[in-house]
Design an enzyme around this catalytic site. Structure first.
Site, PDB file in Angstrom:
ATOM      1  N   HIS A 136     -11.550 -20.570 -53.869  1.00 42.27           N
ATOM      2  CA  HIS A 136     -11.805 -19.096 -54.016  1.00 42.27           C
ATOM      3  C   HIS A 136     -11.208 -18.563 -55.289  1.00 42.27           C
ATOM      4  O   HIS A 136     -11.267 -17.329 -55.252  1.00 42.27           O
ATOM      5  CB  HIS A 136     -11.410 -18.419 -52.655  1.00 42.27           C
ATOM      6  CG  HIS A 136     -12.500 -18.622 -51.891  1.00 42.27           C
ATOM      7  ND1 HIS A 136     -13.368 -19.755 -51.239  1.00 42.27           N
ATOM      8  CD2 HIS A 136     -13.142 -17.514 -51.262  1.00 42.27           C
ATOM      9  CE1 HIS A 136     -14.378 -19.416 -50.609  1.00 42.27           C
ATOM     10  NE2 HIS A 136     -14.438 -18.072 -50.299  1.00 42.27           N
ATOM     11  N   GLU A 142     -27.481 -21.544 -53.423  1.00 45.62           N
ATOM     12  CA  GLU A 142     -27.127 -21.344 -54.684  1.00 45.62           C
ATOM     13  C   GLU A 142     -27.883 -21.815 -56.030  1.00 45.62           C
ATOM     14  O   GLU A 142     -28.478 -21.139 -56.913  1.00 45.62           O
ATOM     15  CB  GLU A 142     -25.703 -21.225 -54.975  1.00 45.62           C
ATOM     16  CG  GLU A 142     -24.802 -20.258 -54.262  1.00 45.62           C
ATOM     17  CD  GLU A 142     -24.402 -20.694 -52.837  1.00 45.62           C
ATOM     18  OE1 GLU A 142     -24.908 -21.954 -52.249  1.00 45.62           O
ATOM     19  OE2 GLU A 142     -23.680 -20.280 -52.097  1.00 45.62           O
TER      20      GLU A 142
END
Lengths: 316, 356
Positions: free
Chosen positions: B132, B63
């Protein structure tokens, strides 16, 4: 491409004299920002940039003066920036650790270690997608080779066969911390090779060796080769940050320091120069000194940047 | 004649990407799973087939590096859109976003723009858990140089994504998974919605409720129930987190005299506090009640549905908080009867399927 020895010598000498001039004037406290001088490491910058064309791009990090000047960045704009003046390459927002000269293809230097390695890969990716014939070189130190983003970037560059030249200046130290304290006992270029790069490992204080390596890498990259990774062994002569020699701190073995001082890239090339008459060498020194004096005078006489301009820089 | 039809927000986002790529060949799309069979909850489905693999990319699980690579492409003439299926993953690229994307233009005195869009998705429920389901808008909004938006309606989702892609600055575009399935009236043509303007979703005179993202849905449901009981609240969809449209908010508070902020994130250090501070600084004298923040407790999201029941404030919580705060005498039974959920608390409610 500049391939004559005299030009390589002149470019190295010019960088050396600029850095020395900064160091000499630093105590006046008018350059009010950290400076990371390139003294001792000039050959890597000059050898690589001599193999590049103007259209090619270069990124660097906190120790960027040599790379910026070798790529053709404006000396006046660099010194004005260090003095925090309106005429600076970042109009005073950046200082020594933030260099840019888009006209010269010097695309940016910032002081977060490893920050510009992905940017170089992205610039090469854009060049590929836009059909531009460009090579992007990025200079970084051995410490940067410990950052995750660097491995992420190398992987992507190899995966997409992007025209990137990774140039690792291995000067053995990250600030005061020796390479062997930070990295396992294997070579940096060996790891880069296992990531899929074409690699070369060389004496980074031999400008001709650097130039030859860079020239062949750049030529391959223009023909669509996988990325190149050049590891250049070199040495920082002064302190990590600042104008002084800090050998009295004892973090580097005395004989190591002496060995590298003897391997000075500028002196080594001078011994190979065949300039006749010798007066021409003095003329070269004189011209460089004049240019530097003039650039410092311009920087000192430069305008104070305007605080009200800052907001306009934030969003475009 | 503008052709409008009802599509889901996921379809609106997909359409925005498609139209932005059609109108500007510099636009490219990259992210983990972008071309895969699920297509980021359907928001990228078919785009690689349409635009080819030199404009639509999958990417390594890297990322931070990939964000830097996209910044490098953005300063070199491209307009990348990078997608993260969870906002939590974008924490890995905070270095590149905060140090490079947000500052590249500024630190070089305006010489180079960074036209980058970072799509990040937040959610709640169905056991998404601590890593999450975070809602990190305040972290991004803290940084000058970034723009941060959180559209709630499908109309805005499309218009703000097109505006973000056309914008010359890095834009963090925060989606809520529970909004993806809600339908809205969306024009077929490309259009843009400003990245710095809140919108009044419902007018009212007793209190101003400023809501973000999915909390706009909860606030509209709460407002409807409260209206039945004589409490008339104004619902402002903030839409933008940086910059905050304080003008619209303050103007509303001056009319209503009460401020409630409904955020999808934690209370401490959150954007709700920033709104309260801004209103207090400029319109303190207009407040008849102390400002109120309705936000998540200062705990990471638990996973078990037994533990999330009271974790996320929903429309009923919000209505209770508003009624109590305004000193109303409506009974809890009145609110419960009107805001009773027919779906479990950990999946999107059936009571609001759009349009906005």
């Amino acid at each position: 491409m500049k391939n004559d020895i005299e030009a390589l010598y002149r470019d190295m000498l010019r960088i050396r004299r600029v850095e020395e001039a900064i160091a000499d004037r630093y105590a006046a406290q008018e350059m009010r920002c950290p400076v990371h001088l390139s003294i001792g490491q000039e050959a890597v910058a000059v050898g690589v940039c001599a193999a590049l064309e103007k259209k090619d791009g270069v990124f660097s990090s906190h120790r960027a003066h040599a790379h910026y000047l070798a790529k053709g960045g404006s000396l006046k704009a660099m010194l004005a920036e260090i003095y925090g003046k309106e005429e600076g390459c970042c109009k005073g927002v950046g200082g020594s650790m933030h260099m840019i000269d888009l006209e010269a293809g010097f695309l940016g230097a910032v002081p977060i270690v490893g920050a510009t390695v992905p940017l170089a890969v992205g610039a090469a990716w854009a060049a590929r997608l836009r059909g531009e014939d460009k090579v992007i070189a990025v200079f970084f130190g051995d410490g940067t080779f410990e950052e995750g983003a660097v491995f992420e970037s190398i992987n992507f560059a190899v995966l997409h066969r992007l025209p990137v030249l990774f140039v690792c200046e291995n000067n053995l130290y990250a600030c005061y911390t020796r390479l062997s304290t930070r990295q396992a006992d294997r070579s940096i270029h060996g790891v880069a090779a296992s990531c899929g790069c074409n690699t070369m490992s060389l004496d980074g204080n031999d400008v001709l060796a650097v130039y030859d390596a860079a020239r062949s890498a750049v030529s391959d990259l223009r023909n669509g080769s996988t990325p190149y990774f050049i590891e250049c062994a070199t040495y920082r002569i002064r302190e990590h940050c600042g104008p002084n020699i800090d050998d009295e701190l004892g973090y580097r073995p005395k004989d190591e320091v002496e060995e590298w001082k003897a391997a000075c890239p500028v002196a080594r090339l001078q011994s190979r120069l065949d300039i006749q008459p010798r007066d021409r060498l003095a003329d070269m020194e004189h011209a460089i000194t004049q240019e530097i004096e003039e650039a410092f005078a311009c920087a000192l006489a430069g305008k104070t940047p305007n605080q009200t301009d800052l907001e306009g820089y934030l969003y475009g | 004649m503008v052709e409008i039809r009802q599509i889901t927000q996921a379809e609106a986002i997909r359409e925005a990407l498609e139209q932005a790529m059609l109108e500007d060949e510099r636009v490219m799309l990259i992210g983990e799973g972008v071309p895969d069979p699920k297509g980021i909850f359907g928001t990228t489905s078919g785009l690689q087939e349409k635009f080819g693999n030199s404009r639509v990319f999958d990417m390594p699980l890297a990322e931070n590096g990939m964000t830097g690579i996209c910044i490098g492409a953005a300063i070199s003439g491209m307009r990348p859109v990078i997608v993260h299926q969870r906002i939590d993953f974008a924490l890995l690229c905070m270095d590149q976003l905060v140090n490079n994307a947000a500052k590249w233009r500024y630190m070089f005195a305006g010489q180079v723009n960074v036209p980058l869009v970072v799509r990040v998705i937040v959610g709640r429920g169905w056991g998404q858990g601590p890593q999450h389901a975070q809602s990190l808008q305040a972290m991004f909004a803290h940084v000058p140089g970034l723009k941060v938006v959180m559209p709630s309606s499908g109309y805005d989702a499309k218009g703000m994504l097109i505006a973000a892609i056309r914008d010359n600055n890095p834009v963090i575009y925060i989606e809520h998974r529970w909004l993806h399935g809600i339908s809205d009236d969306v024009p077929c043509e490309p259009y843009s919605v400003p990245l710095d303007k809140a919108v009044i979703r419902r007018s009212g005179r007793h209190a101003t409720v400023v809501a973000f993202s999915f909390m706009v849905v909860e606030a509209l449901l709460a407002a409807k129930a409260l209206a039945d009981l004589g409490i008339d609240v104004e619902v402002i969809d903030a839409r933008s987190v940086r910059p905050l449209d304080m003008e619209t908010i303050v103007e509303s508070v001056k009319r209503t005299g009460a401020l409630i902020v409904a955020d999808t994130s934690w209370k401490t250090g959150g954007i709700a506090g920033e709104i309260v501070a801004g209103v207090s600084e400029t319109a303190f004298g207009f407040l008849r009640h102390p400002p109120l923040r309705v936000a998540l407790p200062d705990l990471p999201a638990p996973t078990s549905h037994h533990l999330t029941r009271d974790y996320y404030p929903d429309a009923l919580c919000l209505a209770r908080a508003i009624a109590t705060h305004l000193g109303s005498d409506v009974t809890d039974a009145d609110l419960v009867s009107r805001l009773f959920r027919t779906t479990p608390h950990d999946v999107p409610q059936r009571e609001f399927r759009g349009p906005f």
